[in-house]
Design a protein around this motif. Structure first.
Motif, PDB file in Angstrom:
ATOM      1  N   LYS A   1      -6.838  12.439  -2.170  1.00 59.26           N
ATOM      2  CA  LYS A   1      -7.863  12.673  -3.186  1.00 59.26           C
ATOM      3  C   LYS A   1      -8.508  14.045  -3.006  1.00 59.26           C
ATOM      4  O   LYS A   1      -8.748  14.767  -3.997  1.00 59.26           O
ATOM      5  CB  LYS A   1      -8.935  11.583  -3.135  1.00 59.26           C
ATOM      6  CG  LYS A   1      -8.491  10.234  -3.684  1.00 59.26           C
ATOM      7  CD  LYS A   1      -9.639   9.229  -3.651  1.00 59.26           C
ATOM      8  CE  LYS A   1      -9.237   7.919  -4.309  1.00 59.26           C
ATOM      9  NZ  LYS A   1     -10.347   6.926  -4.280  1.00 59.26           N
TER      10      LYS A   1
ATOM     11  N   PHE B   1      -0.142   4.213   4.649  1.00 56.29           N
ATOM     12  CA  PHE B   1      -0.966   4.846   3.628  1.00 56.29           C
ATOM     13  C   PHE B   1      -2.304   4.118   3.551  1.00 56.29           C
ATOM     14  O   PHE B   1      -2.589   3.401   2.595  1.00 56.29           O
ATOM     15  CB  PHE B   1      -0.259   4.803   2.282  1.00 56.29           C
ATOM     16  CG  PHE B   1      -0.437   6.051   1.467  1.00 56.29           C
ATOM     17  CD1 PHE B   1      -1.680   6.448   1.023  1.00 56.29           C
ATOM     18  CD2 PHE B   1       0.648   6.857   1.158  1.00 56.29           C
ATOM     19  CE1 PHE B   1      -1.852   7.592   0.281  1.00 56.29           C
ATOM     20  CE2 PHE B   1       0.493   8.009   0.414  1.00 56.29           C
ATOM     21  CZ  PHE B   1      -0.756   8.378  -0.023  1.00 56.29           C
TER      22      PHE B   1
ATOM     23  N   ASN C   1      -6.685  10.332  -7.893  1.00 53.38           N
ATOM     24  CA  ASN C   1      -6.507   8.887  -7.786  1.00 53.38           C
ATOM     25  C   ASN C   1      -5.943   8.459  -6.436  1.00 53.38           C
ATOM     26  O   ASN C   1      -5.746   7.266  -6.197  1.00 53.38           O
ATOM     27  CB  ASN C   1      -5.607   8.360  -8.912  1.00 53.38           C
ATOM     28  CG  ASN C   1      -4.237   9.016  -8.918  1.00 53.38           C
ATOM     29  OD1 ASN C   1      -3.880   9.752  -7.999  1.00 53.38           O
ATOM     30  ND2 ASN C   1      -3.469   8.754  -9.971  1.00 53.38           N
ATOM     31  N   GLY C   2      -5.669   9.419  -5.542  1.00 51.09           N
ATOM     32  CA  GLY C   2      -5.170   9.078  -4.216  1.00 51.09           C
ATOM     33  C   GLY C   2      -3.709   8.680  -4.180  1.00 51.09           C
ATOM     34  O   GLY C   2      -3.205   8.289  -3.119  1.00 51.09           O
ATOM     35  N   ILE C   3      -3.032   8.789  -5.316  1.00 55.59           N
ATOM     36  CA  ILE C   3      -1.625   8.409  -5.414  1.00 55.59           C
ATOM     37  C   ILE C   3      -0.771   9.678  -5.489  1.00 55.59           C
ATOM     38  O   ILE C   3      -1.137  10.629  -6.198  1.00 55.59           O
ATOM     39  CB  ILE C   3      -1.391   7.531  -6.660  1.00 55.59           C
ATOM     40  CG1 ILE C   3      -2.175   6.217  -6.517  1.00 55.59           C
ATOM     41  CG2 ILE C   3       0.096   7.252  -6.884  1.00 55.59           C
ATOM     42  CD1 ILE C   3      -2.304   5.436  -7.802  1.00 55.59           C
TER      43      ILE C   3
ATOM     44  N   THR D   1      -5.649   8.370   4.659  1.00 52.81           N
ATOM     45  CA  THR D   1      -4.592   9.104   3.945  1.00 52.81           C
ATOM     46  C   THR D   1      -4.919   9.190   2.461  1.00 52.81           C
ATOM     47  O   THR D   1      -4.757  10.244   1.833  1.00 52.81           O
ATOM     48  CB  THR D   1      -3.229   8.414   4.148  1.00 52.81           C
ATOM     49  OG1 THR D   1      -2.945   8.330   5.542  1.00 52.81           O
ATOM     50  CG2 THR D   1      -2.120   9.187   3.458  1.00 52.81           C
ATOM     51  N   THR D   2      -5.392   8.093   1.892  1.00 53.02           N
ATOM     52  CA  THR D   2      -5.772   8.102   0.481  1.00 53.02           C
ATOM     53  C   THR D   2      -6.880   9.114   0.219  1.00 53.02           C
ATOM     54  O   THR D   2      -6.835   9.863  -0.772  1.00 53.02           O
ATOM     55  CB  THR D   2      -6.238   6.700   0.044  1.00 53.02           C
ATOM     56  OG1 THR D   2      -5.162   5.770   0.209  1.00 53.02           O
ATOM     57  CG2 THR D   2      -6.671   6.698  -1.420  1.00 53.02           C
TER      58      THR D   2
ATOM     59  N   ASP E   1       0.986   3.797  -3.254  1.00 48.71           N
ATOM     60  CA  ASP E   1       0.469   5.156  -3.148  1.00 48.71           C
ATOM     61  C   ASP E   1       1.575   6.209  -3.137  1.00 48.71           C
ATOM     62  O   ASP E   1       1.312   7.391  -3.345  1.00 48.71           O
ATOM     63  CB  ASP E   1      -0.419   5.289  -1.921  1.00 48.71           C
ATOM     64  CG  ASP E   1      -1.745   4.557  -2.098  1.00 48.71           C
ATOM     65  OD1 ASP E   1      -2.313   4.641  -3.199  1.00 48.71           O
ATOM     66  OD2 ASP E   1      -2.204   3.897  -1.155  1.00 48.71           O
TER      67      ASP E   1
ATOM     68  N   MET F   1       0.839  -1.206   0.000  1.00 48.06           N
ATOM     69  CA  MET F   1       0.000   0.000   0.000  1.00 48.06           C
ATOM     70  C   MET F   1       0.875   1.257   0.000  1.00 48.06           C
ATOM     71  O   MET F   1       0.627   2.205  -0.743  1.00 48.06           O
ATOM     72  CB  MET F   1      -0.921   0.014   1.221  1.00 48.06           C
ATOM     73  CG  MET F   1      -2.131  -0.864   1.125  1.00 48.06           C
ATOM     74  SD  MET F   1      -3.351  -0.516   2.438  1.00 48.06           S
ATOM     75  CE  MET F   1      -2.376  -0.638   3.927  1.00 48.06           C
ATOM     76  N   ASN F   2       1.877   1.259   0.869  1.00 47.49           N
ATOM     77  CA  ASN F   2       2.748   2.427   0.953  1.00 47.49           C
ATOM     78  C   ASN F   2       3.485   2.676  -0.356  1.00 47.49           C
ATOM     79  O   ASN F   2       3.526   3.804  -0.861  1.00 47.49           O
ATOM     80  CB  ASN F   2       3.749   2.258   2.096  1.00 47.49           C
ATOM     81  CG  ASN F   2       3.156   2.584   3.450  1.00 47.49           C
ATOM     82  OD1 ASN F   2       1.937   2.785   3.583  1.00 47.49           O
ATOM     83  ND2 ASN F   2       3.987   2.628   4.472  1.00 47.49           N
TER      84      ASN F   2
ATOM     85  N   ALA G   1      -6.757   4.120   4.282  1.00 49.22           N
ATOM     86  CA  ALA G   1      -7.912   4.724   3.606  1.00 49.22           C
ATOM     87  C   ALA G   1      -8.033   6.217   3.890  1.00 49.22           C
ATOM     88  O   ALA G   1      -8.367   7.008   2.996  1.00 49.22           O
ATOM     89  CB  ALA G   1      -9.183   3.996   4.018  1.00 49.22           C
TER      90      ALA G   1
END
Length: 279
Positions: free
Chosen positions: A104, A95, A115-117, A99-100, A25, A21-22, A97
């Motif tokens: 966003k 990273f 895209n949360g990235i 934080t994403t 993202d 995930m880290n 939900a």
């Protein structure tokens, strides 16, 4: 910040999911990385890329030093988002939900791709929203004057040295726009063709005026098949302090690039996006 176990190839579990995930993202996703909880070969390659970019031992093993570097990257972003009123709660280096969603929301408020990235454009807007020189809006150029002045001087010395050694060499790329870089990145992924780069717009030294591409010019055409000439160019470029893409390995930068030369002042593109400037 919690302590995580050492991870390596073929491990599975929740900690592998956090690692993936880290990395995903943080935008280390170009080779098809997915969040699966399985430490597969793609995860291994991405870990090595991260380690090389952050000047760590590129062994593909996520021990305390690599974990710290990854978690610090995430906490840096989390702290920044909290400080500019895009709240995500606790700064924990994961990273998740919240934080994403904060990323966003930040992207939406700044007319970025949502895209949360933390893409290069998102990173620059987050850490350097008003750059002294806005490279992201510059058009592509073949002129050496579009490069950093010191890099331009090295390019001139390189061309003169090639001439002295009987090589007719031309510049085929100097400054490359971020939009053009995104088009190249899409090739082989979301657009037809073969993959030619792992760098998105803002993540190539071409996008900062710190790199140029050159090639031998023979009989009125670019001699792409003259490997001996490219190798000699590589030797000459390195003699004056340039880094040559022909030496790149299968990790860190996954595509060997014999026309490519760069001088980075010891800065990563991540640091440039964060607002650091060449000396």
């Amino acid at each position: 910040m919690p302590t995580f176990p050492t991870l390596k190839l073929y491990y599975e579990g929740s900690y592998v999911r956090i690692l993936q995930m880290n990395l995903y993202d943080l935008n280390y996703r170009y080779n098809g990385l997915q969040v699966t909880g399985k430490f597969d070969i793609l995860t291994y390659e991405v870990v090595r890329d991260f380690q090389v970019e952050h000047k760590l031992v590129p062994d593909g093993i996520v021990g305390p030093i690599t974990w710290t570097a990854i978690l610090n990257q995430v906490t840096y972003i989390q702290s920044k988002l909290n400080s500019i009123n895009f709240p995500l709660g606790n700064v924990d280096g994961i990273f998740g939900a919240k934080t994403t969603m904060a990323v966003k929301n930040f992207q939406s408020a700044n007319n970025l791709l949502v895209n949360g990235i933390v893409t290069p454009r998102t990173r620059q807007k987050l850490f350097n929203p008003n750059p002294e020189i806005n490279y992201s809006n510059r058009p592509s150029s073949l002129s050496l004057s579009s490069l950093n002045p010191y890099v331009a001087s090295l390019a001139e010395r390189f061309l003169n040295l090639c001439t002295k050694n009987g090589l007719n060499v031309i510049i085929i790329t100097a400054f490359r726009s971020w939009d053009e870089q995104d088009i190249l990145y899409a090739q082989g992924r979301t657009a037809p063709g073969n993959i030619v780069t792992d760098a998105q717009g803002g993540d190539s030294y071409h996008n900062w005026g710190l790199a140029f591409d050159s090639a031998p010019f023979e009989n009125g055409r670019v001699a792409w098949d003259d490997s001996a000439a490219f190798n000699e160019m590589g030797v000459l470029g390195q003699q004056i302090g340039l880094e040559w893409g022909g030496n790149w390995t299968s990790y860190a930068i996954s595509l060997v690039d014999t026309p490519h030369f760069q001088y980075t002042f010891g800065l990563s593109t991540e640091q440039l996006l964060n607002g650091l400037k060449p000396a």
